[in-house]
Write a protein that holds these residues in place. Structure first.
Motif, short mmCIF file in Angstrom:
data_model
loop_
_atom_site.label_atom_id
_atom_site.label_comp_id
_atom_site.label_asym_id
_atom_site.label_seq_id
_atom_site.Cartn_x
_atom_site.Cartn_y
_atom_site.Cartn_z
N GLY A 173 63.72 35.35 18.80
CA GLY A 173 63.91 33.96 19.15
C GLY A 173 65.18 33.65 19.91
O GLY A 173 65.49 32.47 20.15
N ASP A 197 54.55 34.81 19.16
CA ASP A 197 55.06 34.46 17.84
C ASP A 197 54.16 35.19 16.86
O ASP A 197 53.06 34.72 16.53
CB ASP A 197 55.01 32.95 17.61
N GLY A 224 59.21 28.23 21.39
CA GLY A 224 58.95 28.89 20.12
C GLY A 224 58.58 30.35 20.22
O GLY A 224 58.15 30.95 19.22
N ILE A 226 59.09 34.19 20.02
CA ILE A 226 59.98 35.06 19.24
C ILE A 226 60.32 36.33 20.03
O ILE A 226 61.46 36.80 19.99
CB ILE A 226 59.33 35.43 17.89
#
Length: 274
Positions: A173, A197, A224, A226
């Protein structure tokens, strides 16, 4: 005569590209489990970011990477991205890893080429593991990323589909400032990114209409992601939507003019929402 035909063909290409590039829109479920968004991002040119988020847990969704022909010395043949999209009947298509020989004179449909980074398509492997990170998924659709380079052999063996990246710009992230391309980072070009993610089971495909590397990376992180990074970019950038995408014309998206070698295809088993 030749130059006149070329000029007309080029004019038609750019006119069609302008018509079929969607404007800004919020999250739109274009197929069940597949969501499209387009919005302006921060930067001197305020480039438009196109993205498609895929719910890998959705039963009607499947994501594949083009299978290399490993019996040949050069396992991919260049073809126009839209032709690949139409022929495969895909919901979404994104260009994949870089190819060689590159250069404008080598970028002709039908040319046999190699993948620069690692490509795994239906378990078949091509490209160079020694320079590649790998974003991959298993038989259950579980998402994974290798933070080390070269990608470990056990990860490559376990991957059903995957695409290699020279740099993993986003790890856990956060942006890795040391992962930037020293030559292309500050150039304002179209860019292609992939991000995952793993815990949420979300894979997101991105295409930027003219951005610097960290402008794009910040947007990808803020969405969002990662683990993620940049794929083949510049004039190879394509993010195209297939026939039946809810609320958008068939074959719309961001397109470059070069043909593509490897690609990522999103399949949908269900109709788009009304």
């Amino acid at each position: 005569m030749f130059f006149g035909v070329t000029a007309v063909a080029g004019g038609l290409f750019f006119a069609r590209r302008a018509v079929l590039e969607p404007g800004e829109t919020g999250d739109t479920e274009i197929f069940p489990g597949i969501t499209y968004r387009a919005e302006r991002i921060d930067g001197p040119r305020s480039p438009l970011a196109h993205s498609v988020t895929v719910d890998m847990n959705h039963p009607g969704v499947r994501v594949t990477v083009s299978e290399p022909y490993t019996g040949e010395g050069r396992p991919f043949r260049l073809a126009p991205a839209e032709w690949r999209l139409r022929r495969g009947g895909y919901a979404v298509l994104l260009n994949g890893a870089r190819y060689k020989p590159a250069g404008y004179l080598n970028s002709l449909p039908g040319r046999a080429v190699e993948s620069v980074e690692l490509v795994v398509g239906d378990g078949a492997v091509a490209g160079h593991r020694s320079i590649s990170h790998l974003i991959w998924w298993d038989t259950e659709g579980g998402l994974h990323a290798t933070t080390e380079r070269p990608a470990p052999e056990d990860a490559v063996s376990a991957a059903v589909h995957g695409v290699g990246l020279l740099s993993l710009l986003i790890i856990s992230g956060e942006i890795d400032p040391g992962a930037a391309d020293p030559y292309f980072a500050d150039r304002v070009i179209n860019r292609t990114f992939i991000g995952i993610d793993p815990e949420a089971g979300q894979l997101t495909l991105f295409a930027f209409a003219g951005a610097r590397e960290f402008e794009a990376a910040r947007y990808v992180r803020d969405r969002g992601v990662i683990y993620g990074g940049q794929l083949d970019s510049g004039t190879s950038t394509h993010l195209l939507l297939g026939r039946g995408a809810a609320g958008l014309p068939a074959f719309s998206g961001l397109r470059g003019w070069r043909p593509i070698a490897s690609y990522i295809a999103v399949h949908s088993n269900g109709p788009s929402n009304p």
